[in-house]
Design a protein around this motif. Structure first.
Motif, mmCIF file in Angstrom:
data_model
loop_
_atom_site.group_PDB
_atom_site.id
_atom_site.type_symbol
_atom_site.label_atom_id
_atom_site.label_comp_id
_atom_site.label_asym_id
_atom_site.label_seq_id
_atom_site.Cartn_x
_atom_site.Cartn_y
_atom_site.Cartn_z
ATOM 1 N N PHE A 121 0.910 -1.154 -0.101
ATOM 2 C CA PHE A 121 -0.080 0.120 0.119
ATOM 3 C C PHE A 121 0.802 1.298 -0.245
ATOM 4 O O PHE A 121 0.504 2.215 -0.752
ATOM 5 C CB PHE A 121 -0.912 -0.138 1.238
ATOM 6 N N ILE A 122 1.827 1.151 0.816
ATOM 7 C CA ILE A 122 2.857 2.420 0.926
ATOM 8 C C ILE A 122 3.501 2.508 -0.408
ATOM 9 O O ILE A 122 3.787 3.759 -1.007
ATOM 10 C CB ILE A 122 3.710 2.329 2.155
ATOM 11 N N ALA A 123 4.066 1.580 -0.814
ATOM 12 C CA ALA A 123 4.752 1.537 -2.192
ATOM 13 C C ALA A 123 3.859 1.991 -3.366
ATOM 14 O O ALA A 123 4.156 2.805 -4.125
ATOM 15 C CB ALA A 123 5.039 0.001 -2.603
ATOM 16 N N VAL B 71 10.063 5.432 4.931
ATOM 17 C CA VAL B 71 9.101 4.544 5.738
ATOM 18 C C VAL B 71 9.276 3.129 5.105
ATOM 19 O O VAL B 71 9.148 2.008 5.818
ATOM 20 C CB VAL B 71 7.642 4.878 5.636
ATOM 21 N N LEU B 72 9.516 2.971 3.742
ATOM 22 C CA LEU B 72 9.697 1.935 3.206
ATOM 23 C C LEU B 72 11.032 1.023 3.645
ATOM 24 O O LEU B 72 11.056 -0.111 3.751
ATOM 25 C CB LEU B 72 9.659 1.829 1.450
ATOM 26 N N ASP C 143 -1.282 0.799 11.472
ATOM 27 C CA ASP C 143 -2.268 1.334 10.594
ATOM 28 C C ASP C 143 -2.550 2.768 10.883
ATOM 29 O O ASP C 143 -2.839 3.478 9.715
ATOM 30 C CB ASP C 143 -3.602 0.569 10.878
ATOM 31 N N ALA C 144 -2.576 3.195 11.838
ATOM 32 C CA ALA C 144 -2.723 4.620 12.067
ATOM 33 C C ALA C 144 -1.648 5.321 11.242
ATOM 34 O O ALA C 144 -1.971 6.528 10.975
ATOM 35 C CB ALA C 144 -2.593 5.020 13.835
ATOM 36 N N GLU C 145 -0.416 5.051 11.454
ATOM 37 C CA GLU C 145 0.775 5.786 10.719
ATOM 38 C C GLU C 145 0.513 5.668 9.198
ATOM 39 O O GLU C 145 0.753 6.726 8.609
ATOM 40 C CB GLU C 145 1.977 5.101 11.033
ATOM 41 N N VAL C 146 -0.086 4.603 8.555
ATOM 42 C CA VAL C 146 -0.119 4.629 7.371
ATOM 43 C C VAL C 146 -1.386 5.260 6.906
ATOM 44 O O VAL C 146 -1.313 6.227 5.891
ATOM 45 C CB VAL C 146 -0.671 2.920 7.157
ATOM 46 N N ASP C 147 -2.366 5.562 7.870
ATOM 47 C CA ASP C 147 -3.449 6.375 7.527
ATOM 48 C C ASP C 147 -3.041 7.981 7.481
ATOM 49 O O ASP C 147 -3.490 8.578 6.736
ATOM 50 C CB ASP C 147 -4.567 6.294 8.653
#
Length: 213
Positions: A4-6, A113-114, A125-129
């Motif tokens: 998702f981050i990628a 982050v990656l 999940d909170a950090e990704v959001d």
């Protein structure tokens, strides 16, 4: 989570590249517009001088034609100058360029982050959001958007990237497709004033065929 981050980083990369192209396109449009309006203004003065030299007697066909051309050119210059000024191409280009710079900085943050994930550290999940919302916030910070042609040009520029389907060193687009996309992109910045110059050149050429006194 990593995928998702990628994907989010790829999206930011595509948006920033497209907006860099949009800023460059609008800057070119502004430069060509300024140059054309300046030259057309000079030409309107030159037409008035030529009228006095080549048609000193009023009421002749050439004099009437030159008068009509001068009036039409003056009115047209006023109208197109107001339209170009209202379009604010320079301000839009600056805003798009600044936004592209912000998105580029955001990409570096996602790369960090990656790298953190690859090092075995957890990302909740909170950090990704928060990262997702930050992307939307940066993107929406600019009130102007890039055109589809800007994204097509970015795809052509990055045709060797796997994100656009390139595999085993084979580009996602042929050289012909790239050439067409680039030509269409450049044409979008100059087509209006190119047609104007053709019309002006035609009007000037026609003047030579009118009988002189």
């Amino acid at each position: 989570m990593r995928q998702f981050i990628a994907d989010l980083r790829t999206r930011a990369w595509r948006t920033s590249g497209s907006r860099y192209n949009a800023a460059r396109r609008l800057k070119q449009r502004e430069s060509f517009s300024t140059f054309s309006l300046a030259m057309l203004s000079s030409l309107s003065v030159a037409a008035a001088v030529a009228q006095r030299i080549y048609s000193p007697q009023p009421g002749t066909p050439l004099d009437n034609y030159m008068t009509a051309v001068s009036i039409a050119l003056g009115v047209f210059l006023l109208a197109i100058s107001l339209l170009e000024w209202g379009s604010a191409y320079g301000a839009k280009a600056d805003a798009l360029h600044r936004n592209a710079e912000d998105l580029t900085a955001y990409q570096l943050k996602l790369a960090q982050v990656l790298a953190k994930i690859d090092a075995g550290k957890a990302v909740d999940d909170a950090e990704v959001d928060v990262l997702r919302v930050e992307y939307e916030t940066i993107k929406d910070r600019c009130p102007h958007n890039h055109a589809p042609s800007d994204h097509e040009l970015f795809r052509a520029q990055q045709r060797m990237a796997p994100e656009f389907g390139a595999t085993n060193g084979k580009p996602a687009m042929t050289d012909w497709e790239v050439m067409v996309i680039k030509a269409r992109w450049h044409w979008s910045t100059i087509w209006l004033f190119l047609l104007i110059w053709i019309a002006v050149a035609s009007a000037g050429t026609y003047a030579w065929w009118i009988p002189k006194p």
